[in-house]
Design a protein around this motif. Structure first.
Motif, PDB file in Angstrom:
ATOM      1  N   GLN A  82       0.921  -1.161  -0.127  1.00 18.39           N
ATOM      2  CA  GLN A  82      -0.024   0.029   0.037  1.00 18.39           C
ATOM      3  C   GLN A  82       0.856   1.440   0.063  1.00 18.39           C
ATOM      4  O   GLN A  82       1.693   1.112   0.819  1.00 18.39           O
ATOM      5  CB  GLN A  82      -1.006   0.130   1.341  1.00 18.39           C
ATOM      6  CG  GLN A  82      -1.733   1.232   1.347  1.00 18.39           C
ATOM      7  CD  GLN A  82      -2.716   1.272   0.395  1.00 18.39           C
ATOM      8  OE1 GLN A  82      -3.494   0.377  -0.030  1.00 18.39           O
ATOM      9  NE2 GLN A  82      -3.136   2.650  -0.311  1.00 18.39           N
ATOM     10  N   MET A  83       0.882   2.163  -1.099  1.00 17.55           N
ATOM     11  CA  MET A  83       1.698   3.195  -1.071  1.00 17.55           C
ATOM     12  C   MET A  83       0.698   4.736  -1.014  1.00 17.55           C
ATOM     13  O   MET A  83      -0.271   4.658  -1.969  1.00 17.55           O
ATOM     14  CB  MET A  83       2.366   3.354  -2.544  1.00 17.55           C
ATOM     15  CG  MET A  83       3.110   1.925  -2.887  1.00 17.55           C
ATOM     16  SD  MET A  83       4.160   2.164  -4.302  1.00 17.55           S
ATOM     17  CE  MET A  83       2.749   2.013  -5.450  1.00 17.55           C
ATOM     18  N   ASN A  84       0.959   5.364  -0.082  1.00 17.91           N
ATOM     19  CA  ASN A  84       0.351   6.635   0.209  1.00 17.91           C
ATOM     20  C   ASN A  84       1.205   7.512   0.023  1.00 17.91           C
ATOM     21  O   ASN A  84       2.204   7.419   0.203  1.00 17.91           O
ATOM     22  CB  ASN A  84      -0.159   6.531   1.443  1.00 17.91           C
ATOM     23  CG  ASN A  84      -1.448   5.363   1.531  1.00 17.91           C
ATOM     24  OD1 ASN A  84      -2.066   4.875   0.721  1.00 17.91           O
ATOM     25  ND2 ASN A  84      -1.470   4.869   2.976  1.00 17.91           N
ATOM     26  N   SER A  85       0.688   9.150  -0.146  1.00 22.76           N
ATOM     27  CA  SER A  85       1.333  10.127  -0.201  1.00 22.76           C
ATOM     28  C   SER A  85       2.426   9.958  -1.086  1.00 22.76           C
ATOM     29  O   SER A  85       3.647  10.459  -0.896  1.00 22.76           O
ATOM     30  CB  SER A  85       1.774  10.555   1.161  1.00 22.76           C
ATOM     31  OG  SER A  85       0.952  10.697   2.202  1.00 22.76           O
ATOM     32  N   LEU A  86       2.057   9.421  -2.361  1.00 24.51           N
ATOM     33  CA  LEU A  86       3.327   9.236  -3.288  1.00 24.51           C
ATOM     34  C   LEU A  86       3.746  10.701  -3.727  1.00 24.51           C
ATOM     35  O   LEU A  86       3.086  11.714  -3.812  1.00 24.51           O
ATOM     36  CB  LEU A  86       2.422   8.484  -4.455  1.00 24.51           C
ATOM     37  CG  LEU A  86       2.332   6.997  -4.287  1.00 24.51           C
ATOM     38  CD1 LEU A  86       1.186   6.412  -5.006  1.00 24.51           C
ATOM     39  CD2 LEU A  86       3.817   6.438  -4.382  1.00 24.51           C
ATOM     40  N   LYS A  87       5.089  10.488  -4.153  1.00 22.04           N
ATOM     41  CA  LYS A  87       5.945  11.630  -4.612  1.00 22.04           C
ATOM     42  C   LYS A  87       6.352  11.268  -5.935  1.00 22.04           C
ATOM     43  O   LYS A  87       6.508  10.054  -6.402  1.00 22.04           O
ATOM     44  CB  LYS A  87       7.127  11.848  -3.754  1.00 22.04           C
ATOM     45  CG  LYS A  87       6.829  12.097  -2.269  1.00 22.04           C
ATOM     46  CD  LYS A  87       7.952  12.070  -1.447  1.00 22.04           C
ATOM     47  CE  LYS A  87       7.489  12.146   0.249  1.00 22.04           C
ATOM     48  NZ  LYS A  87       8.622  12.265   1.023  1.00 22.04           N
ATOM     49  N   SER A  88       6.769  12.251  -6.628  1.00 17.33           N
ATOM     50  CA  SER A  88       7.433  11.943  -8.079  1.00 17.33           C
ATOM     51  C   SER A  88       8.526  11.090  -8.117  1.00 17.33           C
ATOM     52  O   SER A  88       8.877  10.161  -8.672  1.00 17.33           O
ATOM     53  CB  SER A  88       7.881  13.289  -8.658  1.00 17.33           C
ATOM     54  OG  SER A  88       8.815  14.027  -7.941  1.00 17.33           O
ATOM     55  N   GLU A  89       9.319  11.153  -6.881  1.00 19.71           N
ATOM     56  CA  GLU A  89      10.577  10.403  -6.619  1.00 19.71           C
ATOM     57  C   GLU A  89      10.259   8.581  -6.548  1.00 19.71           C
ATOM     58  O   GLU A  89      10.926   7.966  -6.382  1.00 19.71           O
ATOM     59  CB  GLU A  89      11.548  10.747  -5.576  1.00 19.71           C
ATOM     60  CG  GLU A  89      10.936  11.068  -4.433  1.00 19.71           C
ATOM     61  CD  GLU A  89      10.455  12.417  -4.243  1.00 19.71           C
ATOM     62  OE1 GLU A  89      10.065  13.221  -5.090  1.00 19.71           O
ATOM     63  OE2 GLU A  89      10.896  13.064  -2.999  1.00 19.71           O
ATOM     64  N   ASP A  90       9.174   8.349  -6.085  1.00 22.29           N
ATOM     65  CA  ASP A  90       8.687   7.118  -6.057  1.00 22.29           C
ATOM     66  C   ASP A  90       8.432   6.369  -7.556  1.00 22.29           C
ATOM     67  O   ASP A  90       8.116   5.179  -7.594  1.00 22.29           O
ATOM     68  CB  ASP A  90       7.384   6.966  -5.265  1.00 22.29           C
ATOM     69  CG  ASP A  90       7.408   7.410  -3.890  1.00 22.29           C
ATOM     70  OD1 ASP A  90       6.393   8.057  -3.285  1.00 22.29           O
ATOM     71  OD2 ASP A  90       8.471   7.159  -3.420  1.00 22.29           O
ATOM     72  N   THR A  91       8.359   7.295  -8.738  1.00 27.07           N
ATOM     73  CA  THR A  91       8.490   6.636  -9.982  1.00 27.07           C
ATOM     74  C   THR A  91       9.360   5.611 -10.270  1.00 27.07           C
ATOM     75  O   THR A  91      10.449   5.977  -9.924  1.00 27.07           O
ATOM     76  CB  THR A  91       8.258   7.635 -11.015  1.00 27.07           C
ATOM     77  OG1 THR A  91       7.216   8.554 -10.775  1.00 27.07           O
ATOM     78  CG2 THR A  91       8.351   7.084 -12.309  1.00 27.07           C
ATOM     79  N   ALA A  92       8.963   4.327 -10.677  1.00 28.61           N
ATOM     80  CA  ALA A  92      10.022   3.458 -10.755  1.00 28.61           C
ATOM     81  C   ALA A  92       9.351   1.979 -11.220  1.00 28.61           C
ATOM     82  O   ALA A  92       7.675   2.036 -11.280  1.00 28.61           O
ATOM     83  CB  ALA A  92      10.482   2.873  -9.524  1.00 28.61           C
TER      84      ALA A  92
END
Length: 122
Positions: A82-92
């Motif tokens: 579960q991924m919350n508060s996603l940021k651009s740096e989580d792109t992968a």
């Protein structure tokens, strides 16, 4: 042996949420430590989170702690992220993996899925 198949990736805006799933086929799923890794564009694969077979032991990379949650359902042979508060740096590209050792080390994981793309962008 295990076969792993990830799903749930996609495009999400910054601050949004996604839940990744990893379905395993094979024997003794509950005896494996399950991990999530990711590989950002142009970078090496990195550890994200892992959980012991019983679910008692869980650990995270500092970059996702407090935002991501790993969980598993041994009856369904599935592990989730579960991924919350996603940021651009989580792109992968996100991968699930399995090992018999409690570790963050990529090379210690014996079984890998094919990966699912997560893109965080407005």
């Amino acid at each position: 042996q295990l076969q792993l198949v990830e799903s749930g990736g996609g495009l999400v805006q910054p601050g949004g949420s996604l839940r990744l799933s990893c379905a395993a086929s094979g024997r003794a799923f509950s005896s494996y430590i399950m991990g999530w890794f990711r590989q950002p564009p142009g970078k090496e694969r990195e550890f994200v989170a892992a959980q012991s077979g019983s679910g008692v032991t869980t650990f995270y990379a500092d970059s996702v702690k407090g935002r991501f949650t790993i969980s598993r359902d041994n009856a369904k042979n599935t592990v989730y992220l579960q991924m919350n508060s996603l940021k651009s740096e989580d792109t992968a590209v996100y991968y699930c993996a399995a090992t018999r050792i409690v570790t963050r080390t990529t090379t210690a994981y014996n079984y890998w899925g094919q990966g699912t793309q997560v893109t965080v962008s407005s």
